[in-house]
Write an enzyme that holds these catalytic residues in place. Structure first.
Site, PDB file in Angstrom:
ATOM      1  N   HIS A 149      32.176  35.635  45.449  1.00 11.71           N
ATOM      2  CA  HIS A 149      33.598  35.996  45.438  1.00 11.71           C
ATOM      3  C   HIS A 149      34.415  35.072  46.334  1.00 11.71           C
ATOM      4  O   HIS A 149      35.513  35.409  46.736  1.00 11.71           O
ATOM      5  CB  HIS A 149      33.801  37.436  45.928  1.00 11.71           C
ATOM      6  CG  HIS A 149      33.317  38.494  44.975  1.00 11.71           C
ATOM      7  ND1 HIS A 149      32.081  38.469  44.400  1.00 11.71           N
ATOM      8  CD2 HIS A 149      33.909  39.616  44.502  1.00 11.71           C
ATOM      9  CE1 HIS A 149      31.924  39.532  43.625  1.00 11.71           C
ATOM     10  NE2 HIS A 149      33.021  40.242  43.660  1.00 11.71           N
ATOM     11  N   GLU A 163      35.550  40.093  30.152  1.00  5.26           N
ATOM     12  CA  GLU A 163      36.438  38.941  30.337  1.00  5.26           C
ATOM     13  C   GLU A 163      36.591  38.107  29.075  1.00  5.26           C
ATOM     14  O   GLU A 163      37.668  37.578  28.790  1.00  5.26           O
ATOM     15  CB  GLU A 163      35.939  38.047  31.478  1.00  5.26           C
ATOM     16  CG  GLU A 163      36.152  38.623  32.864  1.00  5.26           C
ATOM     17  CD  GLU A 163      35.091  39.635  33.266  1.00  5.26           C
ATOM     18  OE1 GLU A 163      34.115  39.825  32.509  1.00  5.26           O
ATOM     19  OE2 GLU A 163      35.250  40.253  34.341  1.00  5.26           O
TER      20      GLU A 163
END
Lengths: 323, 326
Positions: free
Chosen positions: B125, B56
């Protein structure tokens, strides 16, 4: 020193002038910091001038350069005006970033200097993006990012090397290995001696050179530059160097022994290049002294101009909140 | 005229139309374009549509580098939490570049982050983490609640010259909605009054806009008219529309899936307390997730989260409260 390297020819007097400009600038900034006219955090690059000049001296304005927190030399070598860099360090409206960025956030888009960052390694991937953009635009411009050996232990470095090699981006990674990650010796933060070995599995072209030897830096960087312009890349150039001053101005420097004067005279990239100039016959003592004096005078003129520049208006806060 | 689309398809329509309209729009992401029949890859090619490693930091930083050079990258991050591993790039590099360079540089990048997947996806999540970004200088933050806004805000985000974190709610992914035909742009910084009413103002974010509307219908049966406002972007935050509504109703309930102390609701409540105190007839009520990690077990998950009944209760409390200035 004609005809060496694959990049633009190294012109000895120009290179020496560029190194003296950085040296004079940095020493003056140190004095201004002690006198509080430069009131914030500054990291000086005295001793590392050959890397900045050996690399940036061969670049075009449309080649993009990124740097870390020790960025003054790279900005100057890429073409930034000393007076505008100094005004920035003094927090003035006339600074490169109108006093909003300071030493660790110098940006000079006109000269392709996309800036410094205060986070070690923080902008290495940005250089990948610049390189990708150049390729998508069909340009042969390259991206260069300077970082210290301390940045190499961060995940961001490995991620960037992986992506750059995967996509074969025209980016030149220049590590200034001065043996210290801020205040910590290299031996205390990695077991790998050479940065160029860290990247070995990725198969990119890599080299370690004496970073205090301007000719060595110029030649290696010139080869890398030709390769990147010709569609190659990425490439990693490790320059072994020495920072003469502390990590930041005011650093008591307790973590290392002061270098002996005689040893420094042997190592100093400017004196070394001057000795070479004398040996090769393109420089004499008067000429060298004149270059130093001219550089110091130029910096004094920059100080005078910066002092005349006002502080920025607080209205900039709202004006620049969003693009 | 309008056409009906699932929320996720509305987002993709915006990206596709902007890529068709503007060659500088790029699309990067993990797990995108991994096979030759990928529609984006087929239409736009491998230069503009690129799969990235699970890196990322490099992915976002690289995208920022292309943005500085004049491209308009959209970065697919899947889970909002995956941005956390690249936080320096988002909240300390991309967002500051324009300001710190005194406007020399622009960073038009869209970070597309799914969030709030409270359907058994457990602790890492499911977060509604926009509160971590809304106070970060230089960033814009979009939180679409409908298919139409999903398209209009994505279009605006791609055209915007600033870094935009675009949070799309995973529980809305397959929710259908009417999307206006043709070019559809929802300006960043304009709240939407989705239901008018004079008794109480409910400000709700993302997935909870629908829950707030359902609560408002339930309250209407009791004779209470709630005004429901969807801010649509949290930065810039349209406090003006919220304050105008509170000036009319005198009562405010803020509904947010975030943990209470990291919520946008807390900021909105503070703005109203600071700038609209004289309008308030009752204390502001917050309906947020509890300050806890979302658990896996479904009954526990429901216990932690706002729902329609909790919104109705909060409105009743706001209505029952003694007037502040009595």
């Amino acid at each position: 020193v004609p005809g060496r390297g694959a990049g633009p020819e190294l012109r000895g007097l120009d290179a020496l002038r560029a190194m003296w400009r950085i040296r004079a600038f940095e020493e003056r900034v140190g004095a201004l910091a002690r006198g509080d006219e430069v009131h914030g955090l500054v990291h000086l690059s005295v001793g590392q001038e050959a890397v900045a000049v050996g690399a940036c001296g061969q670049l075009r304005a449309d080649d993009v350069v990124y740097s870390g927190h020790r960025a003054h030399g790279h900005a100057l070598a890429k073409g930034a005006e000393p007076a505008r860099v100094l005004a920035e360090l003094m927090g003035r409206e006339g600074g490169l970033c109108r006093g909003l960025g300071g030493s660790m956030h110098l940006v000079d888009v006109e000269h392709g200097f996309y800036g410094a960052t205060g986070v070690v390694g923080g902008n290495v991937p940005l250089a990948l993006g610049s390189a990708l953009a150049a390729r998508l635009l069909g340009s042969d411009a390259v991206a260069v990012v300077f970082f210290g050996d301390g940045a190499v232990q961060g995940g961001i470095f490995v991620e960037s090397v992986n992506l750059a090699t995967l996509w074969r981006l025209p980016v030149i990674l220049v590590c200034e290995n001065n043996g210290f990650a801020e205040f910590t010796p290299r031996s205390a933060h990695t077991s790998v001696e050479r940065v160029s070995d860290v990247v070995a599995p990725y198969g990119l072209e890599r080299e370690t050179v004496d970073g205090n030897d301007l000719v060595a830096v110029h030649e290696a960087f010139g080869r890398f530059l030709s390769a990147a312009r010709g569609g190659g890349g990425p490439l990693l150039l490790e320059c072994l160097t020495h920072r003469l001053r502390g990590h930041y101005e005011g650093d008591p420097d307790r973590y290392r022994e002061a270098i002996a004067d005689e040893e420094w005279r042997q190592l100093d990239p400017i004196l070394r290049f001057q000795r070479r100039g004398a040996e090769e016959g393109w420089l004499d003592e008067d000429g060298a002294a004149r270059l130093e004096q001219e550089a110091r005078a130029e910096v004094e003129e920059a100080v005078r101009a910066a002092r005349e520049s006002p502080f920025p208006s607080v209205s900039l806060t709202a004006e620049l909140a969003y693009a | 005229m309008a056409h009906e689309l699932p929320y996720i398809a509305a987002i993709e329509e915006a990206i596709r139309e902007e890529m068709e309209r503007d060659e500088t729009v790029l699309y990067f992401g993990q797990n995108i374009a991994t096979h030759e029949n990928d529609p984006f890859l087929k239409q736009f090619g491998g230069d503009r549509v690129r799969v990235t490693p699970i890196s990322e930091t490099a992915e976002i930083g690289m995208a920022v580098g292309t943005a500085i050079a004049g491209y308009r990258p959209v970065v697919e991050l899947y889970m909002a939490e995956f941005m956390l591993v690249a936080m320096d790039q988002v909240v300390n590099e991309a967002n500051r570049f324009h300001y710190m360079s005194a406007g020399q540089v622009k960073v038009p990048v869209v970070l597309k982050a799914g969030y709030g997947f409270t359907a058994g996806w457990a602790g890492q999540h499911t977060g509604s983490i926009y509160g971590m970004f809304m106070g970060v200088p230089g960033l814009k933050v979009a939180v679409p609640a409908t298919a139409a806004d999903a398209k209009g805000l994505m279009t605006a985000a791609i055209r915007d010259d600033n870094p935009v974190v675009y949070f799309h709610h995973y529980l809305l992914t397959l929710e259908h909605g009417e999307v206006p035909d043709g070019e559809h742009v929802v300006p960043l910084g304009e709240a939407n009054v989705v239901r008018e009413g004079g008794d109480v103002t409910i400000v709700a974010i993302g997935w909870l806009v629908g829950k707030a509307l359902a609560a408002a219908e339930q309250l209407a049966a009791e004779g209470v008219q709630a005004e429901v406002i969807d801010p649509r972007t949290l930065a810039p935050l349209d406090t003006g529309t919220i304050l105008e509504s509170v000036a009319k109703t005198g009562r405010l309930v803020v509904v947010d899936q975030s943990t209470r102390h990291g919520s946008a609701a807390a900021v909105i409540a503070a703005e109203v307390a600071s700038e609209g105190f004289s309008s308030l007839k009752a204390p502001v009520r917050l309906v947020t997730a509890l300050d806890a990690t979302i658990p896996y077990s479904q009954p526990m998950e429901e216990y932690l989260l706002p729902d329609e009944a909790k919104i109705v209760d909060a409105v009743r409390q706001a209505l029952d409260s003694a007037p502040v200035n009595a």
